[in-house]
Every structure is written in structure tokens, then in C-alpha cells.
Design a protein around this motif. Structure first.
Motif, PDB file in Angstrom:
ATOM      1  N   GLY A  97       0.820  -1.211   0.000  1.00 31.89           N
ATOM      2  CA  GLY A  97       0.000   0.000   0.000  1.00 31.89           C
ATOM      3  C   GLY A  97       0.854   1.262   0.000  1.00 31.89           C
ATOM      4  N   THR A  98       0.207   2.377   0.289  1.00 35.21           N
ATOM      5  CA  THR A  98       0.876   3.677   0.248  1.00 35.21           C
ATOM      6  C   THR A  98       1.211   4.150   1.667  1.00 35.21           C
ATOM      7  OG1 THR A  98      -1.235   4.847   0.332  1.00 35.21           O
ATOM      8  CG2 THR A  98      -0.363   4.306  -1.857  1.00 35.21           C
ATOM      9  N   ILE A  99       2.038   5.191   1.730  1.00 34.27           N
ATOM     10  CA  ILE A  99       2.321   5.821   3.018  1.00 34.27           C
ATOM     11  C   ILE A  99       1.132   6.730   3.346  1.00 34.27           C
ATOM     12  CG2 ILE A  99       3.874   7.339   4.298  1.00 34.27           C
ATOM     13  CD1 ILE A  99       6.076   6.570   2.365  1.00 34.27           C
ATOM     14  N   PRO A 100       0.456   6.516   4.458  1.00 33.35           N
ATOM     15  CA  PRO A 100      -0.692   7.380   4.779  1.00 33.35           C
ATOM     16  C   PRO A 100      -0.254   8.842   4.945  1.00 33.35           C
ATOM     17  CG  PRO A 100      -0.116   5.996   6.660  1.00 33.35           C
ATOM     18  CD  PRO A 100       0.710   5.503   5.514  1.00 33.35           C
ATOM     19  N   SER A 101      -1.037   9.742   4.385  1.00 43.90           N
ATOM     20  CA  SER A 101      -0.704  11.169   4.474  1.00 43.90           C
ATOM     21  C   SER A 101      -0.664  11.643   5.927  1.00 43.90           C
ATOM     22  CB  SER A 101      -1.713  11.995   3.674  1.00 43.90           C
ATOM     23  OG  SER A 101      -3.034  11.768   4.161  1.00 43.90           O
ATOM     24  N   ALA A 102      -1.355  10.924   6.826  1.00 47.69           N
ATOM     25  CA  ALA A 102      -1.391  11.329   8.235  1.00 47.69           C
ATOM     26  C   ALA A 102      -0.011  11.290   8.883  1.00 47.69           C
ATOM     27  CB  ALA A 102      -2.345  10.413   9.006  1.00 47.69           C
ATOM     28  N   ILE A 103       0.936  10.536   8.274  1.00 43.39           N
ATOM     29  CA  ILE A 103       2.308  10.495   8.810  1.00 43.39           C
ATOM     30  C   ILE A 103       2.890  11.906   8.856  1.00 43.39           C
ATOM     31  CG2 ILE A 103       4.660   9.683   8.332  1.00 43.39           C
ATOM     32  CD1 ILE A 103       2.963   7.480   9.417  1.00 43.39           C
ATOM     33  N   SER A 104       2.474  12.753   7.911  1.00 43.35           N
ATOM     34  CA  SER A 104       2.979  14.134   7.866  1.00 43.35           C
ATOM     35  C   SER A 104       2.535  14.950   9.074  1.00 43.35           C
ATOM     36  CB  SER A 104       2.509  14.824   6.579  1.00 43.35           C
ATOM     37  OG  SER A 104       2.921  14.098   5.443  1.00 43.35           O
ATOM     38  N   ASN A 105       1.543  14.449   9.826  1.00 41.85           N
ATOM     39  CA  ASN A 105       1.043  15.189  10.991  1.00 41.85           C
ATOM     40  C   ASN A 105       1.902  14.978  12.242  1.00 41.85           C
ATOM     41  OD1 ASN A 105      -1.105  15.952   9.366  1.00 41.85           O
ATOM     42  ND2 ASN A 105      -2.389  14.229  10.040  1.00 41.85           N
ATOM     43  N   ILE A 106       2.869  14.067  12.163  1.00 41.65           N
ATOM     44  CA  ILE A 106       3.706  13.791  13.346  1.00 41.65           C
ATOM     45  C   ILE A 106       4.732  14.921  13.448  1.00 41.65           C
ATOM     46  CG2 ILE A 106       5.174  12.115  14.496  1.00 41.65           C
ATOM     47  CD1 ILE A 106       3.926   9.937  12.803  1.00 41.65           C
ATOM     48  N   THR A 107       4.475  15.846  14.325  1.00 39.63           N
ATOM     49  CA  THR A 107       5.211  17.103  14.370  1.00 39.63           C
ATOM     50  C   THR A 107       6.695  16.931  14.629  1.00 39.63           C
ATOM     51  OG1 THR A 107       3.208  18.106  15.271  1.00 39.63           O
ATOM     52  CG2 THR A 107       5.252  19.396  15.416  1.00 39.63           C
ATOM     53  N   TYR A 108       7.045  16.010  15.508  1.00 41.21           N
ATOM     54  CA  TYR A 108       8.444  15.904  15.941  1.00 41.21           C
ATOM     55  C   TYR A 108       9.195  14.747  15.277  1.00 41.21           C
ATOM     56  CZ  TYR A 108       6.722  19.044  19.556  1.00 41.21           C
ATOM     57  OH  TYR A 108       6.153  20.103  20.209  1.00 41.21           O
ATOM     58  N   LEU A 109       8.585  14.144  14.269  1.00 37.20           N
ATOM     59  CA  LEU A 109       9.217  12.986  13.625  1.00 37.20           C
ATOM     60  C   LEU A 109      10.553  13.381  12.993  1.00 37.20           C
ATOM     61  CD1 LEU A 109       8.796   9.966  12.997  1.00 37.20           C
ATOM     62  CD2 LEU A 109       7.862  10.665  10.785  1.00 37.20           C
ATOM     63  N   LYS A 110      11.611  12.681  13.422  1.00 42.49           N
ATOM     64  CA  LYS A 110      12.950  12.952  12.891  1.00 42.49           C
ATOM     65  C   LYS A 110      13.433  11.854  11.948  1.00 42.49           C
ATOM     66  CE  LYS A 110      14.835  15.788  16.650  1.00 42.49           C
ATOM     67  NZ  LYS A 110      15.954  15.924  17.623  1.00 42.49           N
ATOM     68  N   ARG A 111      13.154  10.609  12.304  1.00 46.26           N
ATOM     69  CA  ARG A 111      13.728   9.493  11.545  1.00 46.26           C
ATOM     70  C   ARG A 111      12.611   8.556  11.094  1.00 46.26           C
ATOM     71  NH1 ARG A 111      17.192  10.936  15.566  1.00 46.26           N
ATOM     72  NH2 ARG A 111      16.118   9.663  17.115  1.00 46.26           N
ATOM     73  N   LEU A 112      12.513   8.364   9.776  1.00 43.39           N
ATOM     74  CA  LEU A 112      11.486   7.514   9.183  1.00 43.39           C
ATOM     75  C   LEU A 112      12.182   6.479   8.296  1.00 43.39           C
ATOM     76  CD1 LEU A 112       8.510   6.846   8.682  1.00 43.39           C
ATOM     77  CD2 LEU A 112       8.491   8.581   6.875  1.00 43.39           C
ATOM     78  N   TYR A 113      12.120   5.195   8.706  1.00 43.52           N
ATOM     79  CA  TYR A 113      12.791   4.108   7.998  1.00 43.52           C
ATOM     80  C   TYR A 113      11.734   3.120   7.486  1.00 43.52           C
ATOM     81  CZ  TYR A 113      16.868   5.861  10.578  1.00 43.52           C
ATOM     82  OH  TYR A 113      17.847   6.658  11.103  1.00 43.52           O
ATOM     83  N   LEU A 114      11.521   3.102   6.169  1.00 41.22           N
ATOM     84  CA  LEU A 114      10.509   2.232   5.571  1.00 41.22           C
ATOM     85  C   LEU A 114      11.085   1.353   4.467  1.00 41.22           C
ATOM     86  CD1 LEU A 114       7.582   4.830   5.188  1.00 41.22           C
ATOM     87  CD2 LEU A 114       8.008   3.266   7.093  1.00 41.22           C
ATOM     88  N   SER A 115      12.397   1.226   4.371  1.00 44.39           N
ATOM     89  CA  SER A 115      13.036   0.525   3.257  1.00 44.39           C
ATOM     90  C   SER A 115      12.735  -0.968   3.269  1.00 44.39           C
ATOM     91  CB  SER A 115      14.544   0.763   3.294  1.00 44.39           C
ATOM     92  OG  SER A 115      15.046   0.447   4.572  1.00 44.39           O
ATOM     93  N   ARG A 116      12.971  -1.603   2.103  1.00 45.80           N
ATOM     94  CA  ARG A 116      12.826  -3.048   1.919  1.00 45.80           C
ATOM     95  C   ARG A 116      11.435  -3.547   2.285  1.00 45.80           C
ATOM     96  NH1 ARG A 116      18.709  -5.145   4.206  1.00 45.80           N
ATOM     97  NH2 ARG A 116      19.933  -4.364   2.475  1.00 45.80           N
ATOM     98  N   ASN A 117      10.441  -2.923   1.687  1.00 41.46           N
ATOM     99  CA  ASN A 117       9.058  -3.373   1.768  1.00 41.46           C
ATOM    100  C   ASN A 117       8.504  -3.438   0.350  1.00 41.46           C
ATOM    101  OD1 ASN A 117       7.981  -3.705   4.667  1.00 41.46           O
ATOM    102  ND2 ASN A 117       9.173  -1.816   4.826  1.00 41.46           N
ATOM    103  N   HIS A 118       7.182  -3.465   0.227  1.00 42.37           N
ATOM    104  CA  HIS A 118       6.557  -3.458  -1.103  1.00 42.37           C
ATOM    105  C   HIS A 118       5.607  -2.267  -1.210  1.00 42.37           C
ATOM    106  CE1 HIS A 118       8.230  -7.453  -1.525  1.00 42.37           C
ATOM    107  NE2 HIS A 118       7.580  -7.857  -0.443  1.00 42.37           N
TER     108      HIS A 118
END
Length: 783
Positions: free
Chosen positions: A89-110
Motif C-alpha cells: 500500500g501507500t504511506i498514509p498522508s497522516a504520517i505528515s502530521n507527526i510534528t516531531y518525527l525525525k527518523r522515518l525508515y521504511l526501506s525493503r518493503n513493497h
């Protein structure tokens, strides 16, 4: 029901089944570590209730389904790690609402779809790692102004867009990898303003235009990889300013003009690949100044002139490919003297003359291709030539040898025998005369040297040396100093046994028979001793620690004329030296190698876990590990060591040896014990392979589980100079390899602490019945 619980750390176990929905009840949870298990099923949407969660690790499991949009409710989340699962699936747009998010690791998926447009709207994002998915579409506009960005890793997707428009200036960016996508446009001059940039990788796209000279201002660059694009023009001479550069790969483009002589200034360069371009003119002799160069590939260009003899000065060179050019002249004699030389391709040129005799002792050489030249004379008597296929030797002027398709060398051998006979007669007449003169001269010299020393010894008041000179070091420093100066003949080069960046090492044998290693620091032009901080570090570290596998410091001298340290002497030399010489490497059997790895592990475990404060070496490498006559290993050179004091900053400038330093030092300078753990893993692999693992490390970490590296059998990478391990050796060799691969994990948090490494190494090794007959590196690495 433990509603006050703040941390769950269950990573790296064998947990199965699904993540329970009830974890969503733990409203005070701040840390949830479930990575490296066998968890399956969906990520529970109830995790969105954990509004105090700071870190969520679910990587390296078998989780499927989509990323729940409820994770966007985790307003306190700083790090979200979901890589190496089966997510779709896709990355949910709601992830952008996480104000303090510094590190996002989503590699090696489909995962698929476009990256969320506002993924960096909060301006907090530092690491965006999403390689090996199926993302497409343009780069989000919010990334152009994401000044907080430090790591951007989007390789192996289908992302497109104009490079010159989609990216901005990133003052903190250290790592960018956009390889294997569909980017187009030209490289912006703004990349030169990313002054912290260490890795610049955009190969296998459709980038055009020229290389901006401004890129030479990013002087911390360690890797430039822009191969398989449409780049043209000249290679900028400003690249000569990139003195930290390790890897320059521009192959398969349309570059023209000369190979810049300024490349010779890149003293740290290990890989230079410029093949498949339109480069012309001679190969610059300055390339011979790149002392660390392991691979040189200039094939498929229109280079002219002869092969510079300076290339033969590259003592660590493993691969040389100059094929498909217009080169003339002879093969340099000193090429055959390279100790690490493995692959040579000079085919499809106009090279003439005979193959130098020096190649007859180049036993490291594994493959050659000298076809389509004007070479003549006999093939060297080593397997690389004698077992080469005819296609690698064909279409030359008059090569001869015992290879199907070539003429025999019998006639030329008869001529050589006649010449040899004449030379032997001359030797039999001249040699005795010269030997007599030489012995007479030596006898007179010894007599003149001994006579005054005998008189001095008989003088009244002279004292004999104590049995252990350095037992009285602090009481009679002048006495010790003078004896060191005399034993090394004032640090004469004849006594030098090694040289490094901060000093030279001398062997000092005192009149009482004791032998010591003396490291004399280099002096600067102004006469002030250089690397004073390293001198103090080494003294401080070695006076605070005592371990049988750490080199012993007997004393030191800080003097306006000479500053030096005196250690115990190890006749085996460095681990690097032992592995680089075939005869020594063959004596270094599997059990001895396993024990040497254990010695290093024990010393590091002592430094990390038994010293207060802990000590991090920061430069564990094969050149800094010394062996005694029984091949017992000892860690040396503590000039870059750092004490990890609690409640204080442990950030520092880069220290260490490239090829052994952990990847996180590309984007952070925080010193932890895990830096040494990574270096230990590289050294352990080097001991098993008989040479530095090189690109194998990065390919194991980045490549997919179906890649060639992961499918490589362990037995194919073990040192070929030794017979394959058998019986009890086999289980321990496999165990060392497995632990080494665990220690070089790119995520420092997933590396084993040295205490755990010691615990596992103390076992007898893996039981033979559990080792598949053809185990692969991927199986050992858990891929």
C-alpha cells in the motif's frame, strides 16, 4: 494491563504470531522495541493510542498489510522504523502530521504510490530512508526546503522528477542516495553548498549536463557515485580538493577530455572507476600517488600513451582494468611486484614487448586478460597465466607457453639456457674475488667498532644494565632515554619497522638483550612535536588499562627533540602484514585465526565493560593488531582512543581508518562502543577471508536477499590459501563469520555488544549438524 509501563524492549528474539491489539492500552509507553523477530500479520491500529510514544521499532519481521493511518496520531513520535517487512500500500498522508518525527525508515518493503507531499512540513525530519520499494512520481515539494535533512536514501524505486528543480540547499545533509530511479535534469551547483555531505550517490538515472565544479567545495565527501547516466563534459579539476574521497565512480557516461592529474591529490581514494566514457590523452602518472587505491578501472575510453610505471607503486592495488583503449609501450616491470594484485585486464590495446619477469612471483594474481595486443615471449609460470583461457591470450604478436592455442617456448628456452651457462661461468670466477674483498672489509670494520667500546666498558665507575631497564624508568629517565637513542642509532631508518600517519615505529635491542618497539612521533616543520593530543591519549589510555591482549606500555619520553613511546615488541608484526604475505598467511591456520579473533574480542570487551569510564579505541584495524610468535593478537595504537565519560558530550571529529569505520560516522560524530564493534566485525571478516572484505560489506547490507552477495557461499569467500576448515574448525569458522556479519549491521543499535560476542565465542562453535554443506552469507546474516 501495565498502564504505567514506559519501555518494552523485546527486539532480536524469536517471537512469533501477531502484535497484540492490547498494546494500545499502554498509554504511558515511550519506547516499543519489537524488531528482529518473526512477527507477522498487520500492524495494530490501536498503536495510534500511544500518544506518549517516542520510538517505535518493528523492523526485520514479517509484517504485512498497510501502514495504519492511526500512527499519524503519535504526536510525540521521534523515530518510526518499519524496514525489512512485507508491507504494502501507500504511506498514509497522516504520517505528515507527526510534528516531531525525525527518523522515518521504511526501506525493503513493497510500498507503492507517491511520497506524501507534506512529509517534511514540520521541518524536523533528519533521516528519510525508503530504498527498495515501488514508489513513483515526483519528489515532494516539502523536501526542497527541508533544511533539517541529514540522510536521504531513496534508491531502488521508480521516483522521477527534475533534479535541478526538486532539491534545495541542505546545510546538515551528509548522505544522499537516489540511485536506480528515473531522475532527469542537471546537477545543481547548490550541491557544493552541502558542506557536511559525505555520500553523493545518483547512479543509474537519466541525469545529463556537466559535473558542477562547485561540488569540489563539499570537502567531506567520501563517496561520489554517478555512473550510468548521461553526464558529459570534463571531470572538474576541483575534485582534487576532495582529500577525504574514498570512492569515485563515474563509469558509463559521456565524459571527455583528459583524466585530471589532480586526482593524484586524493590520498585516501580506494576505488576509481571512469570506464565507458570518451576520455582521451595519457593516463596521468599522478595516479601513482593515490596510495590507498585498490581498484583502478579506466577501460573503454580512448586513452593513449603508455601505462605509467607509477601505477606499480600502488601497493594495495587489487584490480587494474585498462582494456579497450589505445595504449602502447611495455607493461611496467613493477606491476608484477604488487603483493595484493588479483585481476589485470589490458586487452584490446597496442601494448608491446614481453611480460615482465616480475610476474613470475606475483602469486596473488587470479585472472588476466592480455588479448589483442602486440605482446611476445613466454608466459610467466604462475597459474593466472598458465590456466588462463586462450581467449584471454589470443591475438598477440608471439606469445608462447604451455597453453592450448599458443606455440611452445622450447627454442627460446634453449637460447636462454646457453646464456645462463655463460653467466654461471662469469659468476664462478668473479664471485669468490668479490666475496674475499667484502669479508676483509667487514672484518676491519668490526675490529675498529669493537675496540673503543671495549675500553669504555672497562672504565671504573661504569654500571651494567639492570635486568629489566624499564622497571626503573621513573627513577632514571635519562639513562633509559640514552639507551633508546643508542639502540636505534638516533632513530636511523635501518631500525624502522613500520610507519603511520602520526609516527614511525623502530625496533630497539638493548645491550642486555631486551627488545622493544619504540614509536617516535613525527615532528612538524616548526620543530614542535605533532599529534600531541594523540600522544597524551595513548599514555592516558594505556596507563589506565591492563589486559593480556592489549599492548603493554613500558614508558614514554616527552622531549623537545624526540617524543616517543616504548612498548613490548611483537615479532609477528601486524595482522595486516601477516595476511598480505602468502607464506605467513598459510602458517596462520584456522584455529590460530579463530584464537586471534577471540583475543581482539576479549580486549574490546574489557575496554567497553570493565573499564570505568569505558574506553573506545576508534581505530580497530588489521594494521593496529599485533601478533606474537604464537599468533596471539594484541590491540595497539591508542592515539585516537576516547574515554566515554557519563553526563558529558561524546561527540568528536572523525578518527579511524576508512574501510573499518562504521557507516553512521558519515552523518553523526557521536562516539559509542558500537563504533569499535563494527570495526571488529570488519577485522574478523578480514581474518577469515585473508583480505579486507571491501565492497562485500555494503552490498550485503544494501542488496536484496536474492542478490549475488547474499547468495555467495561462505566457502567461496574464505581465504583460498588455506584448506577448507574441517571438523571442529568448521563450526567455529562459521560462528566467527556469523558474529562478524552481525557486528557490521548498518544500524548500530542492532550490533551485538562485545560482552555478548565473547559469550558466543566462548562456546565450542556451531554444532556440525546445524551447518548446511553450502551455507550462504545471506543465511548467516539472517537475510
Amino acid at each position: 494491563m501495565l498502564t504505567s509501563l514506559r519501555e518494552i524492549a523485546l527486539q532480536k528474539n524469536n517471537l512469533t504470531n501477531v502484535i497484540p491489539e492490547s498494546l494500545g492500552n499502554l498509554r504511558n509507553l515511550a519506547l516499543l522495541y519489537l524488531s528482529e523477530n518473526n512477527l507477522s500479520g498487520h500492524i495494530p491500529s490501536s498503536l495510534g493510542n500511544l500518544t506518549k510514544l517516542n520510538i517505535l521499532w518493528l523492523s526485520r519481521n514479517q509484517l504485512s498489510g498497510s501502514i495504519p493511518s492511526e500512527l499519524g496520531e503519535l504526536k510525540s513520535l521521534v523515530e518510526l522504523t518499519l524496514y525489512a517487512n512485507e508491507l504494502t500500500g501507500t504511506i498514509p498522508s497522516a504520517i505528515s502530521n507527526i510534528t516531531y518525527l525525525k527518523r522515518l525508515y521504511l526501506s525493503r518493503n513493497h510500498l507503492t504510490g507517491q511520497l506524501p507531499e507534506n512529509i517534511c512540513a514540520s521541518q524536523s525530519l533528519t533521516d528519510l530512508v525508503m530504498f527498495e520499494n515501488n514508489f513513483f512520481g515526483d519528489i515532494p515539494r516539502s523536501l526542497k526546503n527541508c533544511s533539517s535533512l541529514q540522510v536521504l536514501f531513496l534508491a531502488l524505486n521508480q521516483i522521477s522528477g527534475n533534479l535541478s528543480e526538486g532539491f534545495g540547499v541542505y546545510p546538515n545533509l551528509s548522505y544522499i542516495d537516489l540511485s536506480y530511479n528515473k531522475f532527469y535534469g542537471e546537477l545543481s551547483t547548490k550541491w557544493g553548498q552541502c558542506y557536511k555531505l559525505t555520500n553523493f550517490v545518483i547512479n543509474n538515472n537519466n541525469v545529463s549536463g556537466s559535473l558542477p565544479p562547485e561540488l569540489g567545495k563539499a570537502i567531506q565527501l567520501g563517496r561520489i557515485q554517478l555512473s550510468s547516466n548521461q553526464l558529459s563534459g570534463r571531470i572538474p579539476i576541483s575534485f582534487g580538493s576532495l582529500t577525504s574521497l574514498l570512492y569515485l565512480d563515474l563509469h558509463n557516461n559521456k565524459f571527455s577530455g583528459n583524466v585530471p592529474p589532480e586526482i593524484g591529490k586524493l590520498s585516501q581514494l580506494q576505488i576509481l572507476s571512469l570506464s565507458g566514457n570518451d576520455l582521451s590523452g595519457p593516463i596521468p602518472e599522478q595516479i601513482g600517488e593515490c596510495a590507498q587505491l585498490r581498484k583502478l578501472d579506466l577501460s573503454q575510453n580512448v586513452l593513449t600513451g603508455s601505462i605509467p610505471s607509477e601505477i606499480g607503486n600502488l601497493n594495495v592495488l587489487e584490480t587494474l582494468d585498462l582494456s579497450q583503449n589505445m595504449l602502447v609501450g611495455d607493461i611496467p616491470q613493477n606491476l608484477g611486484s604488487l603483493k595484493s594484485f588479483e585481476n589485470m585486464n589490458l586487452s584490446h590495446n597496442n601494448i608491446s614487448g614481453s611480460i615482465p619477469k616480475s610476474f613470475s612471483t606475483c602469486f596473488s594474481l587470479l585472472s588476466v586478460d592480455i588479448s589483442y595486443n602486440q605482446l611476445e615471449g613466454p608466459l610467466p609460470n604462475i597459474s593466472a597465466f598458465q590456466k588462463a583461457p586462450f581467449d584471454a591470450l589470443r591475438n598477440n604478436k608471439a606469445l608462447c607457453g604451455n597453453v592450448v592455442g599458443l606455440n611452445s617456448c622450447n627454442s627460446s628456452l634453449r637460447n636462454k639456457a646457453n646464456k645462463s651457462k655463460t653467466e654461471r661461468i662469469i659468476v664462478l670466477i668473479v664471485l669468490p674475488v668479490l666475496a674475499t674483498i667484502f669479508l676483509l672489509t667487514i672484518s676491519i670494520g668490526i675490529f675498529l667498532i669493537i675496540r673503543p667500546r671495549t675500553r669504555r666498558t672497562d672504565q671504573p665507575g661504569s654500571s651494567t644494565l639492570p635486568e629489566n631497564l624499564f622497571a626503573i624508568w621513573s627513577f632514571d629517565g635519562k639513562f633509559a632515554y640514552e639507551n633508546i637513542i643508542e639502540a636505534t642509532e638516533n632513530f636511523h631508518p635501518n631500525h624502522c619497522i613500520g610507519e603511520g600517519g602520526c609516527g614511525s615505529v623502530f625496533q630497539a635491542q638493548l645491550p642486555n638483550g631486551q627488545v622493544f618497539a619504540v614509536k617516535k612521533l613525527h615532528a612538524t616543520e616548526s620543530g614542535v612535536q605533532g599529534t600531541a593530543k594523540g600522544f597524551e591519549n595513548e599514555i592516558r589510555a594505556l596507563t589506565e588499562i591492563r589486559h593480556r591482549s592489549i599492548v603493554k606500555l613500558h614508558g614514554y619520553c616527552s622531549h623537545p627533540r624526540h617524543s616517543f613511546l616504548v612498548y613490548e615488541f611483537f615479532e609477528g608484526g601486524s595482522l595486516l602484514h601477516t595476511l598480505s604475505e602468502d607464506e605467513k598467511a598459510m602458517e596462520f591456520e584456522w584455529i590460530k585465526r579463530i584464537n586471534a579473533v577471540k583475543d581482539v574480542a576479549n580486549a574490546l570487551s574489557y575496554m567497553h565493560h570493565n573499564c570505568s569510564p569505558p574506553i573506545v579505541h576508534r581505530d580497530i584495524s588489521s594494521k593496529n593488531i599485533l601478533l606474537n610468535s604464537d599468533y596471539e593478537a594484541h590491540i595497539s595504537d591508542f592515539g585516537t582512543a576516547k574515554l566515554l565519560r557519563p553526563n558529558s558530550s561524546n561527540w568528536s571529529s572523525f578518527a579511524g581508518t576508512y574501510g573499518y569505520a562504521p557507516p553512521e560516522l558519515a552523518y553523526t560524530m557521536e562516539v559509542t562502543e558500537k563504533c569499535d564493534v563494527y570495526s571488529f566485525g570488519v577485522v574478523a571478516l578480514e581474518v577469515m577471508m585473508g583480505k579486507h572484505p571491501g565492497d562485500l560489506i555494503s552490498s550485503l547490507e544494501i542488496s536484496s536477499s536474492s542478490s549475488a552477495s547474499n547468495n555467495m557461499m561462505l566457502q567461496d569467500v574464505l581465504d583460498p590459501r588455506l584448506p577448507l576448515p574441517v571438523q571442529q574448525e568448521l563450526g567455529q569458522v562459521v560462528l566467527v563469520a556469523k558474529l562478524a556479519l552481525s557486528c557490521i549491521n548498518s544500524n548500530p543499535k542492532l550490533r551485538l555488544p562485545m560482552q555478548e560476542v565473547i559469550t558466543q565465542l566462548s562456546a565450542k562453535g556451531l554444532p556440525l549438524k546445524s551447518i548446511p554443506p553450502s551455507i550462504t552469507l545471506g543465511q548467516l546474516n539472517g537475510s
